[in-house]
Design an enzyme around this catalytic site. Sequence first.
Site, PDB file in Angstrom:
ATOM      1  N   ASP A  21       0.837  -1.208   0.000  1.00  0.00           N
ATOM      2  CA  ASP A  21       0.000   0.000   0.000  1.00  0.00           C
ATOM      3  C   ASP A  21       0.873   1.260   0.000  1.00  0.00           C
ATOM      4  O   ASP A  21       1.980   1.256   0.539  1.00  0.00           O
ATOM      5  CB  ASP A  21      -0.896  -0.023   1.247  1.00  0.00           C
ATOM      6  CG  ASP A  21      -2.013   1.005   1.149  1.00  0.00           C
ATOM      7  OD1 ASP A  21      -2.335   1.453   0.034  1.00  0.00           O
ATOM      8  OD2 ASP A  21      -2.564   1.368   2.207  1.00  0.00           O
ATOM      9  N   HIS A  38       2.582   3.219  -9.002  1.00  0.00           N
ATOM     10  CA  HIS A  38       2.419   1.783  -9.269  1.00  0.00           C
ATOM     11  C   HIS A  38       3.631   1.235 -10.029  1.00  0.00           C
ATOM     12  O   HIS A  38       4.086   0.123  -9.766  1.00  0.00           O
ATOM     13  CB  HIS A  38       1.142   1.542 -10.073  1.00  0.00           C
ATOM     14  CG  HIS A  38      -0.112   1.929  -9.327  1.00  0.00           C
ATOM     15  ND1 HIS A  38      -0.315   1.624  -7.999  1.00  0.00           N
ATOM     16  CD2 HIS A  38      -1.228   2.615  -9.718  1.00  0.00           C
ATOM     17  CE1 HIS A  38      -1.489   2.086  -7.607  1.00  0.00           C
ATOM     18  NE2 HIS A  38      -2.063   2.699  -8.630  1.00  0.00           N
ATOM     19  N   LEU A 132      11.094 -20.517  -4.691  1.00  0.00           N
ATOM     20  CA  LEU A 132      10.103 -19.602  -4.113  1.00  0.00           C
ATOM     21  C   LEU A 132       8.804 -19.744  -4.886  1.00  0.00           C
ATOM     22  O   LEU A 132       8.812 -19.767  -6.118  1.00  0.00           O
ATOM     23  CB  LEU A 132      10.597 -18.150  -4.227  1.00  0.00           C
ATOM     24  CG  LEU A 132       9.620 -17.066  -3.759  1.00  0.00           C
ATOM     25  CD1 LEU A 132       9.536 -17.037  -2.231  1.00  0.00           C
ATOM     26  CD2 LEU A 132      10.047 -15.689  -4.268  1.00  0.00           C
TER      27      LEU A 132
HETATM   28  C1  FPP Z   1      -2.041   0.109  -3.353  1.00  0.00           C
HETATM   29  O1  FPP Z   1      -1.565   1.417  -3.310  1.00  0.00           O
HETATM   30  C2  FPP Z   1      -1.473  -0.579  -4.499  1.00  0.00           C
HETATM   31  C3  FPP Z   1      -2.167  -1.117  -5.534  1.00  0.00           C
HETATM   32  C4  FPP Z   1      -3.628  -1.110  -5.613  1.00  0.00           C
HETATM   33  C5  FPP Z   1      -1.486  -1.736  -6.691  1.00  0.00           C
HETATM   34  C6  FPP Z   1      -0.315  -2.598  -6.339  1.00  0.00           C
HETATM   35  C7  FPP Z   1       0.495  -2.795  -7.553  1.00  0.00           C
HETATM   36  C8  FPP Z   1       1.828  -2.747  -7.637  1.00  0.00           C
HETATM   37  C9  FPP Z   1       2.715  -2.589  -6.481  1.00  0.00           C
HETATM   38  C10 FPP Z   1       2.507  -2.841  -8.932  1.00  0.00           C
HETATM   39  C11 FPP Z   1       2.511  -4.188  -9.563  1.00  0.00           C
HETATM   40  C12 FPP Z   1       3.075  -5.260  -8.738  1.00  0.00           C
HETATM   41  C13 FPP Z   1       3.093  -6.546  -9.103  1.00  0.00           C
HETATM   42  C14 FPP Z   1       3.669  -7.563  -8.199  1.00  0.00           C
HETATM   43  C15 FPP Z   1       2.583  -7.029 -10.392  1.00  0.00           C
HETATM   44  P1  FPP Z   1      -2.602   2.618  -3.431  1.00  0.00           P
HETATM   45  O2  FPP Z   1      -2.719   3.004  -4.851  1.00  0.00           O
HETATM   46  O3  FPP Z   1      -3.890   2.234  -2.776  1.00  0.00           O
HETATM   47  O4  FPP Z   1      -1.874   3.716  -2.615  1.00  0.00           O
HETATM   48  P2  FPP Z   1      -2.534   4.870  -1.754  1.00  0.00           P
HETATM   49  O5  FPP Z   1      -3.144   4.200  -0.551  1.00  0.00           O
HETATM   50  O6  FPP Z   1      -1.384   5.717  -1.403  1.00  0.00           O
HETATM   51  O7  FPP Z   1      -3.552   5.546  -2.621  1.00  0.00           O
END
Ligand code: FPP
Length: 258
Positions: A21, A38, A132
């Site tokens: 997050d 992201h 893994l």
């Molecule tokens: C949450 O942060 C993150 C996500 C919804 C997307 C997670 C994706 C990645 C880390 C990239 C791809 C990774 C892989 C392993 C394929 P948020 O956007 O909710 O952050 P915020 O709370 O600051 O708004």
Amino acid sequence: MSQSTLRPIDPGGLRVGIIMDGNGRWAQARGRPRVAGHRAGARVARRIVEAAPDLGISVLTLYAFSSDNWRRPTREVRSLMRLFRAYLRTEVRTCVERGVRLRILGRRDRLSASLLAAIRAAEAATSGGQKLLLRVALDYSARDAIVEAAMRACGRERLTRESFAELLGAAMNLGEASSDLDLLIRTGGEQRLSDFLLWESAYAELVFSPRMWPDFTPAELEAAVREYHRRERRFGRVPGESGREAWHEVCATGGDRE
Ligand code: FPP
């Protein structure tokens, strides 16, 4: 070899889940679009996957996209889907070289044909990995998976935790029975589970990091693993006692009377 006969090289290794997050806030703090967060997050995921085996982790589950994330703006969802597809395509070779077996868990009926093709190709190419097991949760909801498993269980005369875990594994597209998490890490400063591996987290140790995911480092993963090893996992028991169940002596014999 069928999926169910495959096992990570170390069945006694740590099973870790991460709620990644903070990507959006990380990007916004830098005056950049959320998708930049992201993208940075995907690079961090790569470093964390590389570091995991040396820390004794044998199963790593990353929460990439929850079923509720479909409610995000279309532009962001589209960018995320493209990012997942690109991640799968580019990471396959490294995964094969490093003995990483990739598995995507969650619903598949709402993913695009091209993403599905990338998932199938990545899972097939990495199926021999034994160092893994990397699970990426995509269109995943723990509650939906539990409901789906419960529906599959309907009509059965007997249901145990083990047989339910089998059904849950099938509901999540896991390719095997669902297993417990040892350690659950959430970055980004929030302290909640957000519908991630609820059944599997029953006795997980929780570690919350204030860091935004794009700033999370292998050293912090190591610190979380150390923290895990410092904790005493009691599973309801009292330390030093045998853990024999006392219910029969206490209840059946009326031993709870004064
Ligand atoms: C949450 O942060 C993150 C996500 C919804 C997307 C997670 C994706 C990645 C880390 C990239 C791809 C990774 C892989 C392993 C394929 P948020 O956007 O909710 O952050 P915020 O709370 O600051 O708004």
